[in-house]
Each structure stands twice: as C-alpha cells, then as structure tokens.
Scaffold this motif. Sequence first.
Motif, PDB file in Angstrom:
ATOM      1  N   VAL A 144      -6.794   7.686  -2.360  1.00  0.00           N
ATOM      2  CA  VAL A 144      -6.262   6.217  -2.397  1.00  0.00           C
ATOM      3  C   VAL A 144      -5.945   5.948  -4.171  1.00  0.00           C
ATOM      4  O   VAL A 144      -6.920   6.334  -4.798  1.00  0.00           O
TER       5      VAL A 144
ATOM      6  N   SER B  66      -1.808   4.972  -0.922  1.00  0.00           N
ATOM      7  CA  SER B  66      -2.797   5.795  -0.141  1.00  0.00           C
ATOM      8  C   SER B  66      -2.185   6.942   0.939  1.00  0.00           C
ATOM      9  O   SER B  66      -1.105   6.634   1.349  1.00  0.00           O
TER      10      SER B  66
ATOM     11  N   THR C  57      -8.964  10.541   2.473  1.00  0.00           N
ATOM     12  CA  THR C  57      -8.124   9.862   2.183  1.00  0.00           C
ATOM     13  C   THR C  57      -8.034   9.558   0.724  1.00  0.00           C
ATOM     14  O   THR C  57      -9.007   8.939  -0.128  1.00  0.00           O
TER      15      THR C  57
ATOM     16  N   THR D 181       0.843  -1.154  -0.092  1.00  0.00           N
ATOM     17  CA  THR D 181       0.132   0.275   0.038  1.00  0.00           C
ATOM     18  C   THR D 181       0.909   1.458   0.045  1.00  0.00           C
ATOM     19  O   THR D 181       0.467   2.497  -0.023  1.00  0.00           O
TER      20      THR D 181
ATOM     21  N   VAL E  15      -4.787  -2.071  -4.071  1.00  0.00           N
ATOM     22  CA  VAL E  15      -4.347  -0.422  -3.630  1.00  0.00           C
ATOM     23  C   VAL E  15      -2.653  -0.466  -3.929  1.00  0.00           C
ATOM     24  O   VAL E  15      -2.080  -1.094  -3.633  1.00  0.00           O
TER      25      VAL E  15
ATOM     26  N   GLN F 166      -9.482   2.408   2.116  1.00  0.00           N
ATOM     27  CA  GLN F 166      -8.930   1.799   0.983  1.00  0.00           C
ATOM     28  C   GLN F 166     -10.034   0.542   0.444  1.00  0.00           C
ATOM     29  O   GLN F 166     -10.144   0.448  -0.544  1.00  0.00           O
TER      30      GLN F 166
END
Length: 99
Positions: A66, A57, A64, A23, A54, A36
Amino acid sequence: MKKISKHTAVLLGALTVAACEDTGSSTESTDLTPAQQACLRDVANTTNNSQVVVLSSEFSEAGTQVTVGVGEDRAPWNCIAYSDGATAGIEFLGDEGAL
C-alpha cells in the motif's frame, strides 16, 4: 456511550477521509480493505500525522503493498500489510532533500 480518545477520533476521521480517495484499483473508492486500513493506521502512527490517504495498493497473498500519502502534500510512504493485521516495510518513498 463509550468515550474515545482524541487521537483515536482524529485517526478515525483520517480513515473516513481516506475512504473517499482514489485507491488506484477497480473497487469502490469508499471500500477500504483491512490491509489499507492497517497501513493507514500504522503510517499515521509512524509519521505522527493523522492526515493519511491511500494513493494505491496492490494485493498479493504474501502481503498487500500500500502506498500512503501523508500530509497536505501527500508525501508517499510504503507499507506492506498482512492478513493478520500486521504491517511491515513502512518507509518514506520520496526525496528527503526536497522536504
């Protein structure tokens, strides 16, 4: 036992695969945040492609951001997730001419 639809099963499988992806953060790669998860769900629905991961992020209290990879080539898509589970700003980040 409650039956789930084929679409839900595919999406859950994609989320499981995505949980194994990097991530770009310092957290455990198997721990997807609610933001996410929301972006994976909504990008998969938008693109009609359940093969989502993902890529990165970045948390913000406002929302957030992402970046989600779609398909075998992990085409980059942007998504903003909010604390209430809603998402916005879902858009393709790559070069459409290269598709």
